[in-house]
Design a protein around this motif. Structure first.
Motif, PDB file in Angstrom:
ATOM      1  N   UNK A   2      17.499   7.720  14.852  1.00  0.00           N
ATOM      2  CA  UNK A   2      18.375   7.605  13.696  1.00  0.00           C
ATOM      3  C   UNK A   2      18.850   8.983  13.280  1.00  0.00           C
ATOM      4  N   UNK A   3      20.087   9.040  12.784  1.00  0.00           N
ATOM      5  CA  UNK A   3      20.623  10.301  12.280  1.00  0.00           C
ATOM      6  C   UNK A   3      21.045  10.129  10.832  1.00  0.00           C
ATOM      7  N   UNK A   4      21.161  11.256  10.149  1.00  0.00           N
ATOM      8  CA  UNK A   4      21.669  11.258   8.785  1.00  0.00           C
ATOM      9  C   UNK A   4      22.659  12.408   8.647  1.00  0.00           C
ATOM     10  N   UNK A   5      23.585  12.258   7.722  1.00  0.00           N
ATOM     11  CA  UNK A   5      24.572  13.294   7.466  1.00  0.00           C
ATOM     12  C   UNK A   5      24.007  14.272   6.433  1.00  0.00           C
ATOM     13  N   UNK A   6      24.249  15.550   6.667  1.00  0.00           N
ATOM     14  CA  UNK A   6      23.773  16.587   5.761  1.00  0.00           C
ATOM     15  C   UNK A   6      24.886  17.618   5.611  1.00  0.00           C
ATOM     16  N   UNK A   7      25.190  17.982   4.370  1.00  0.00           N
ATOM     17  CA  UNK A   7      26.235  18.973   4.104  1.00  0.00           C
ATOM     18  C   UNK A   7      25.631  20.354   3.942  1.00  0.00           C
ATOM     19  N   UNK A   8      26.311  21.333   4.494  1.00  0.00           N
ATOM     20  CA  UNK A   8      25.886  22.732   4.428  1.00  0.00           C
ATOM     21  C   UNK A   8      27.061  23.564   3.902  1.00  0.00           C
ATOM     22  N   UNK A   9      26.745  24.571   3.096  1.00  0.00           N
ATOM     23  CA  UNK A   9      27.746  25.530   2.668  1.00  0.00           C
ATOM     24  C   UNK A   9      27.276  26.905   3.101  1.00  0.00           C
ATOM     25  N   UNK A  10      28.199  27.700   3.624  1.00  0.00           N
ATOM     26  CA  UNK A  10      27.919  29.086   3.996  1.00  0.00           C
ATOM     27  C   UNK A  10      28.871  29.950   3.182  1.00  0.00           C
ATOM     28  N   UNK A  11      28.288  30.878   2.421  1.00  0.00           N
ATOM     29  CA  UNK A  11      29.063  31.773   1.564  1.00  0.00           C
ATOM     30  C   UNK A  11      28.773  33.200   2.017  1.00  0.00           C
ATOM     31  N   UNK A  12      29.785  33.857   2.538  1.00  0.00           N
ATOM     32  CA  UNK A  12      29.621  35.224   3.045  1.00  0.00           C
ATOM     33  C   UNK A  12      28.368  35.355   3.913  1.00  0.00           C
ATOM     34  N   UNK A  13      28.232  34.446   4.861  1.00  0.00           N
ATOM     35  CA  UNK A  13      27.172  34.430   5.872  1.00  0.00           C
ATOM     36  C   UNK A  13      25.789  34.028   5.359  1.00  0.00           C
ATOM     37  N   UNK A  14      25.688  33.534   4.131  1.00  0.00           N
ATOM     38  CA  UNK A  14      24.425  33.007   3.594  1.00  0.00           C
ATOM     39  C   UNK A  14      24.577  31.497   3.485  1.00  0.00           C
ATOM     40  N   UNK A  15      23.697  30.756   4.172  1.00  0.00           N
ATOM     41  CA  UNK A  15      23.825  29.305   4.227  1.00  0.00           C
ATOM     42  C   UNK A  15      22.870  28.588   3.303  1.00  0.00           C
TER      43      UNK A  15
END
Length: 90
Positions: A2-15
């Motif tokens: 099973x998979x799940x969706x996950x959102x990531x944000x990267x701001x000036x190379x910091x995730x």
């Protein structure tokens, strides 16, 4: 598997892994508004219900992505996810 969706944000190379249920469209709109206003802080919630504030200006690089991860492996990332990635920890 099973998979799940996950959102990531990267701001000036910091995730950061974003909190489940966070309104991504609203976050994008607030980031765009901060750029148009000349710069301001944008606050959002990350995995683990921690709060992060970033100063967004025209020079800030922001990437928001959607990842599909294995449900079995998702718990392993939970401990380090909101700090960026596991190599950032000492």
């Amino acid at each position: 598997m099973q998979t799940m969706a996950r959102n990531r944000i990267v701001v000036d190379e910091v995730g950061f892994l974003l909190a489940p249920g966070l309104d991504i469209a609203d976050l994008k709109q607030r980031i765009e508004a901060a750029v148009h206003s000349g710069g301001e802080f944008v606050e959002f919630t990350v995995l683990g219900d921690d709060s992060v504030s970033i100063l967004v200006s025209a020079c800030t690089h922001v990437v928001i992505s959607l990842e599909n991860v294995d449900v079995d492996g998702a718990d392993a990332v939970h401990d380090v996810g909101h700090y960026g990635s596991d190599f950032d920890l000492v």
